[in-house]
Design an enzyme around this catalytic site. Structure first.
Site, PDB file in Angstrom:
ATOM      1  N   CYS A 125       0.840  -1.211   0.000  1.00 59.81           N
ATOM      2  CA  CYS A 125       0.000   0.000   0.000  1.00 59.81           C
ATOM      3  C   CYS A 125       0.874   1.260   0.000  1.00 59.81           C
ATOM      4  O   CYS A 125       1.826   1.361   0.768  1.00 59.81           O
ATOM      5  CB  CYS A 125      -0.918  -0.004   1.224  1.00 59.81           C
ATOM      6  SG  CYS A 125      -2.060   1.394   1.226  1.00 59.81           S
ATOM      7  N   CYS A 170       0.083   4.941   6.830  1.00 63.38           N
ATOM      8  CA  CYS A 170      -0.584   4.761   8.130  1.00 63.38           C
ATOM      9  C   CYS A 170       0.378   4.046   9.095  1.00 63.38           C
ATOM     10  O   CYS A 170       0.806   2.914   8.836  1.00 63.38           O
ATOM     11  CB  CYS A 170      -1.871   3.953   7.966  1.00 63.38           C
ATOM     12  SG  CYS A 170      -2.921   4.564   6.614  1.00 63.38           S
ATOM     13  N   CYS A 172       0.071   0.377  10.199  1.00 66.04           N
ATOM     14  CA  CYS A 172      -0.348  -0.637   9.222  1.00 66.04           C
ATOM     15  C   CYS A 172       0.767  -1.538   8.704  1.00 66.04           C
ATOM     16  O   CYS A 172       1.741  -1.085   8.113  1.00 66.04           O
ATOM     17  CB  CYS A 172      -1.038   0.023   8.033  1.00 66.04           C
ATOM     18  SG  CYS A 172      -1.806  -1.238   6.973  1.00 66.04           S
ATOM     19  N   CYS A 222     -16.603  -9.568   5.711  1.00 70.10           N
ATOM     20  CA  CYS A 222     -15.937  -8.295   5.462  1.00 70.10           C
ATOM     21  C   CYS A 222     -14.662  -8.551   4.658  1.00 70.10           C
ATOM     22  O   CYS A 222     -13.908  -9.476   4.969  1.00 70.10           O
ATOM     23  CB  CYS A 222     -15.548  -7.631   6.773  1.00 70.10           C
ATOM     24  SG  CYS A 222     -16.916  -7.494   7.940  1.00 70.10           S
ATOM     25  N   CYS A 262     -19.426  -6.547   3.536  1.00 65.66           N
ATOM     26  CA  CYS A 262     -18.775  -5.284   3.863  1.00 65.66           C
ATOM     27  C   CYS A 262     -17.427  -5.272   3.150  1.00 65.66           C
ATOM     28  O   CYS A 262     -16.808  -6.329   2.975  1.00 65.66           O
ATOM     29  CB  CYS A 262     -18.555  -5.177   5.373  1.00 65.66           C
ATOM     30  SG  CYS A 262     -17.707  -3.650   5.862  1.00 65.66           S
ATOM     31  N   CYS A 277     -19.760   1.920   8.029  1.00 66.07           N
ATOM     32  CA  CYS A 277     -19.007   1.338   9.146  1.00 66.07           C
ATOM     33  C   CYS A 277     -17.773   2.209   9.329  1.00 66.07           C
ATOM     34  O   CYS A 277     -16.933   2.289   8.428  1.00 66.07           O
ATOM     35  CB  CYS A 277     -18.601  -0.098   8.808  1.00 66.07           C
ATOM     36  SG  CYS A 277     -17.500  -0.844  10.026  1.00 66.07           S
ATOM     37  N   ARG A 318     -18.324  -2.568  17.507  1.00 62.00           N
ATOM     38  CA  ARG A 318     -17.554  -3.801  17.318  1.00 62.00           C
ATOM     39  C   ARG A 318     -16.255  -3.789  18.116  1.00 62.00           C
ATOM     40  O   ARG A 318     -15.420  -2.891  17.969  1.00 62.00           O
ATOM     41  CB  ARG A 318     -17.236  -4.024  15.846  1.00 62.00           C
ATOM     42  CG  ARG A 318     -16.492  -5.349  15.614  1.00 62.00           C
ATOM     43  CD  ARG A 318     -16.401  -5.725  14.145  1.00 62.00           C
ATOM     44  NE  ARG A 318     -17.678  -5.535  13.529  1.00 62.00           N
ATOM     45  CZ  ARG A 318     -17.874  -4.837  12.412  1.00 62.00           C
ATOM     46  NH1 ARG A 318     -16.859  -4.311  11.777  1.00 62.00           N
ATOM     47  NH2 ARG A 318     -19.088  -4.695  11.922  1.00 62.00           N
TER      48      ARG A 318
HETATM   49  N1  SAM Z   1      -7.204   0.580   2.468  1.00 58.00           N
HETATM   50  C1  SAM Z   1      -8.345   0.656   3.340  1.00 58.00           C
HETATM   51  C2  SAM Z   1      -8.563   2.077   3.824  1.00 58.00           C
HETATM   52  O1  SAM Z   1      -7.853   2.983   3.389  1.00 58.00           O
HETATM   53  O2  SAM Z   1      -9.494   2.330   4.609  1.00 58.00           O
HETATM   54  C3  SAM Z   1      -8.186  -0.347   4.432  1.00 58.00           C
HETATM   55  C4  SAM Z   1      -7.560   0.211   5.639  1.00 58.00           C
HETATM   56  S1  SAM Z   1      -7.182  -0.745   7.059  1.00 58.00           S
HETATM   57  C5  SAM Z   1      -6.677  -2.285   6.693  1.00 58.00           C
HETATM   58  C6  SAM Z   1      -8.700  -0.813   7.901  1.00 58.00           C
HETATM   59  C7  SAM Z   1      -8.599  -0.415   9.346  1.00 58.00           C
HETATM   60  O3  SAM Z   1      -7.991  -1.428  10.095  1.00 58.00           O
HETATM   61  C8  SAM Z   1      -7.755   0.815   9.638  1.00 58.00           C
HETATM   62  O4  SAM Z   1      -8.454   1.996   9.343  1.00 58.00           O
HETATM   63  C9  SAM Z   1      -7.446   0.650  11.098  1.00 58.00           C
HETATM   64  O5  SAM Z   1      -8.441   1.273  11.899  1.00 58.00           O
HETATM   65  C10 SAM Z   1      -7.482  -0.878  11.280  1.00 58.00           C
HETATM   66  N2  SAM Z   1      -6.116  -1.403  11.499  1.00 58.00           N
HETATM   67  C11 SAM Z   1      -5.164  -1.597  10.556  1.00 58.00           C
HETATM   68  N3  SAM Z   1      -4.020  -2.054  11.118  1.00 58.00           N
HETATM   69  C12 SAM Z   1      -4.244  -2.135  12.442  1.00 58.00           C
HETATM   70  C13 SAM Z   1      -3.468  -2.532  13.565  1.00 58.00           C
HETATM   71  N4  SAM Z   1      -2.185  -2.887  13.437  1.00 58.00           N
HETATM   72  N5  SAM Z   1      -4.040  -2.510  14.786  1.00 58.00           N
HETATM   73  C14 SAM Z   1      -5.326  -2.142  14.931  1.00 58.00           C
HETATM   74  N6  SAM Z   1      -6.123  -1.744  13.922  1.00 58.00           N
HETATM   75  C15 SAM Z   1      -5.600  -1.742  12.697  1.00 58.00           C
END
Ligand code: SAM
Ligand code: DTB
Length: 314
Positions: free
Chosen positions: A50, A54, A57, A94, A126, A186, A258
């Site tokens: 990606c 973030c 991530c 999802c 989702c 969501c 959730r």
């Molecule tokens: N590309 C998509 C976007 O831009 O929304 C997917 C984003 S991500 C995989 C979805 C959500 O998972 C993030 O917004 C975050 O809140 C959560 N997330 C991702 N990595 C995480 C982690 N290491 N710990 C907790 N939550 C996480």
């Protein structure tokens, strides 16, 4: 006129825990069946690589986390996973893709096929794909998408500490498009990234003041992943998660709240406290997107032992 301010939410969030849980239970029982927990299974349909940065991530190409970049799955692979999830008791399936936004073309057509196929099994569908255009949002609606996941993640003020490649307003614009297309929303966020309690409450203010608020609010406890800038963050204290869930429950009474990422690090008792605080949905299945989650048998046992049951579609 905004409905809530950060001060309003602090006044709820900081209550003594018994008081907070009592209030949350009152709201919960007015709006939901108190013994039901929605089971949502999660599948990464396109993993890694990606361009966004973030800080939490594992799939960001900015960090070396050992997560491989994979091709998008086939519709058949997704259907097989969705059938397994359904057989295990999930009612919502999802799907997630790594990426800033979907590219039109073969892979977006395939994503639409996944949505249609999951809906065809009788599951709620989702998906989280990043930022959308109006045309993409409309096509997802036509494909029968039940709900779109797009988290605001944290407060507007703290957002820049976590993500620099897109902004808070980009997130809100996508949420507005999703709403306009008639898809349920969501949206939630993460705690444990170094944000303050005011930041957590500000995030809930943003969500609660959306008109209407999201139907589904995931509260994630950071899963620190080695190689990411947040890889060494300490574990989130379970009582902080309980406070966040109860506050979300009180200010968004109709939403499913959730208990999302981070459950693998929580005791059974801490999870039951989260249910008491108003959480009525979990991610169910051994894997989230790239990290672990409790196994299906232990989750069924947890619900049974607590006198709870998986929600059916209604
Ligand atoms: N590309 C998509 C976007 O831009 O929304 C997917 C984003 S991500 C995989 C979805 C959500 O998972 C993030 O917004 C975050 O809140 C959560 N997330 C991702 N990595 C995480 C982690 N290491 N710990 C907790 N939550 C996480
Ligand atoms: C959400 O709020 N949490 C999910 C889902 N929406 C897409 C993702 C959690 C991911 C946790 C880290 C991982 O497994 O990669």
């Amino acid at each position: 006129m905004p409905k809530y301010t950060v001060a309003d939410l602090r006044a709820i969030h900081d209550l003594p825990i018994p008081e907070l849980i009592f209030k949350a239970q009152q709201v919960h029982r007015e709006h939901h069946r108190p013994d039901e927990v929605q089971l949502c299974s999660l599948l990464s349909v396109k993993t890694g690589g990606c361009p966004e940065d973030c800080a939490y991530c594992p799939q960001s190409s900015h960090y070396d986390t050992g997560v491989r970049r994979d091709q998008i799955l086939s519709v058949d692979e997704v259907v097989a996973a969705a059938q397994r999830a359904q057989a295990a008791g999930a009612t919502r399936f999802c799907m997630g893709t790594a990426g800033r936004n979907p590219q039109d073309g073969e892979s977006f057509e395939r994503v639409l096929g996944m949505v249609r196929a999951v809906r065809g099994l009788g599951l709620e569908a989702c998906i989280t794909l990043g930022m959308l255009t109006d045309a993409q949002t409309d096509r997802l609606a036509q494909a029968g998408l039940t709900v779109y996941n797009h988290n605001v993640d944290t407060s507007r003020e703290f957002y820049g500490n976590i993500i620099t490649t897109h902004g808070y307003d980009d997130r809100l614009a996508t949420l507005a498009r999703v709403r306009k297309a008639g898809i349920k929303v969501c949206s939630g966020g993460i705690i444990g990234m170094g944000e303050s309690i005011d930041d957590r409450c500000a995030m809930l203010v943003t969500l609660a003041n959306l008109d209407p608020p999201p139907e589904s609010v995931p509260i994630n406890a950071l899963v620190p992943v080695k190689g990411t800038p947040l890889g060494e963050r300490p574990a989130v204290d379970a009582l902080e998660l309980v406070r966040m869930i109860a506050t979300a429950r009180i200010v968004m009474p109709a939403a499913r709240v959730r208990l999302s990422a981070g459950r693998a690090g929580l005791s059974r008792e801490a999870q039951v406290l989260c249910f008491l605080a108003g959480a009525n949905s979990i991610f169910f299945g051994e894997k989230l997107l790239t990290t672990g989650n409790p196994d299906v048998d232990s989750d069924h046992k947890l619900l049974r032992d607590a006198g709870l049951r998986p929600a059916s579609l209604h």
